[in-house]
Design a protein around this motif. Structure first.
Motif, PDB file in Angstrom:
ATOM      1  N   LEU A  29       0.894  -1.171   0.007  1.00 25.52           N
ATOM      2  CA  LEU A  29       0.089   0.096  -0.001  1.00 25.52           C
ATOM      3  C   LEU A  29       0.972   1.355   0.084  1.00 25.52           C
ATOM      4  O   LEU A  29       1.582   1.589   0.933  1.00 25.52           O
ATOM      5  CB  LEU A  29      -0.914   0.121   1.452  1.00 25.52           C
ATOM      6  CG  LEU A  29      -1.916  -1.297   1.298  1.00 25.52           C
ATOM      7  CD1 LEU A  29      -2.748  -1.022   2.931  1.00 25.52           C
ATOM      8  CD2 LEU A  29      -2.653  -1.232   0.255  1.00 25.52           C
ATOM      9  N   GLY A  43      -4.160   3.870   5.335  1.00 29.28           N
ATOM     10  CA  GLY A  43      -3.464   2.624   4.775  1.00 29.28           C
ATOM     11  C   GLY A  43      -3.396   1.448   6.156  1.00 29.28           C
ATOM     12  O   GLY A  43      -3.414   0.297   5.971  1.00 29.28           O
ATOM     13  N   VAL A  87      -2.827   4.533  -1.693  1.00 30.03           N
ATOM     14  CA  VAL A  87      -3.707   4.889  -0.770  1.00 30.03           C
ATOM     15  C   VAL A  87      -3.629   6.519  -0.640  1.00 30.03           C
ATOM     16  O   VAL A  87      -2.813   7.229  -0.605  1.00 30.03           O
ATOM     17  CB  VAL A  87      -3.277   4.657   0.540  1.00 30.03           C
ATOM     18  CG1 VAL A  87      -4.418   5.108   1.821  1.00 30.03           C
ATOM     19  CG2 VAL A  87      -3.476   2.764   0.706  1.00 30.03           C
TER      20      VAL A  87
END
Length: 319
Positions: A29, A43, A87
């Motif tokens: 992420l 995240g 993200v």
């Protein structure tokens, strides 16, 4: 005529194709901001649930710089296989592309929506000394000030500044930005009555409103804000077009296959809807907004169109 034995593999093939996607290595992420901020939090709240559901480690990789553009470019160029995701803050997806001359990525071309994560609306606030308690009274008060008023801005091209510019344009009032280094600094300027009014993030201002250091006039969102339930929305005040706030979403490289995107959406939505995540986000002023992929796509398109129009009407110079 096809025999039974020959037919069985053909019948099994569609069932095998419908098996949910699973990653074959860790999922990354990418957060395009430093650790500790709201986007980083988004995240990290989905990280444990994703890892448990997918059977692979999920790693948060902070790649800050250029208001989120550096990390966004990295993900746009990543393999579209579900192992590298972005993200992204709302500004990264819907403001950078309209205020930056060369962000280095095209949101609608380079990314595929996965899910919304969380949101907090912006709120029209004033110093308590301002003799106005409703939106209509604020508009009348600004019109009564020769040359208009100054408003506190958290930065050129921020959602708060564009939200106030949208309010200024639709209300037909004169207001000039005074730029501060971020939302907390802009809020403190209003608390100190250095600047009388602003549209600022609800998660930032709610403690000061609750303490009486700021007056919240209206929520620039589609619903009331849980932390300040008595504050009406702009729609309730007769200005439904004033929509401004911050939200965080997860997107993937554009060519990621639909079954992969669907599985990621399923896993993240389940992770977000746990009581632990909901309560953790509520403590810092955010609400969970897990969504379908199409819903996120519509939100991105609508906000890109809204902020392009505001930038054009307000004559905001591109950076």
């Amino acid at each position: 005529m096809i025999g039974r034995r020959a037919l069985m593999p053909l019948l099994a093939a569609p069932l095998m194709a419908q098996a949910p996607w699973t990653p074959n290595r860790p999922v990354t992420l990418v957060v395009p901001f430093p650790p500790g901020g709201p986007t980083d939090l988004a995240g990290r709240v989905v990280q444990p649930g994703m890892s448990a559901a997918l059977g692979q480690p999920v790693v948060v990789d902070n790649r800050p710089g250029a208001t989120g553009a550096i990390g966004s470019r990295y993900v746009a160029a990543a393999a579209p296989d579900g192992h590298t995701l972005l993200v992204a803050a709302s500004g990264t997806l819907t403001i950078n592309p309209v205020v930056m001359r060369a962000p280095g990525y095209d949101v609608e071309r380079d990314f595929a929506p996965v899910t919304l994560v969380m949101s907090a609306p912006n709120i029209l606030v004033t110093h308590p000394s301002v003799p106005a308690r409703t939106v209509q009274e604020v508009v009348a008060w600004i019109r009564g000030q020769r040359g208009g008023v100054n408003y506190a801005s958290s930065g050129v091209g921020s959602s708060e500044q564009l939200g106030m510019e949208l309010f200024r344009l639709r209300a037909g009032v004169e207001a000039q930005p005074v730029i501060f280094a971020g939302g907390p600094a802009a809020m403190q300027a209003v608390v100190a009555n250095q600047v009388p009014v602003a549209i600022l993030n609800g998660a930032t201002v709610s403690p000061q409103v609750q303490a009486g250091a700021l007056r919240a006039v209206a929520v620039a969102g589609p619903r009331r804000f849980a932390a300040l339930p008595d504050v009406p929305t702009m729609a309730e005040a007769g200005m439904p077009e004033i929509i401004s706030g911050s939200w965080t979403a997860v997107v993937a490289p554009a060519a990621t296959p639909a079954p992969v995107l669907d599985r990621l959406n399923e896993v993240m939505v389940a992770a977000l809807r746990t009581p632990e995540v909901t309560e953790r986000l509520a403590r810092v002023g955010f609400s969970v907004d897990a969504s379908g992929r199409a819903e996120l796509g519509r939100l991105i398109a609508a906000e890109l169109a809204r902020w392009r129009e505001v930038v054009r009407e307000a004559g905001i110079e591109l950076v």
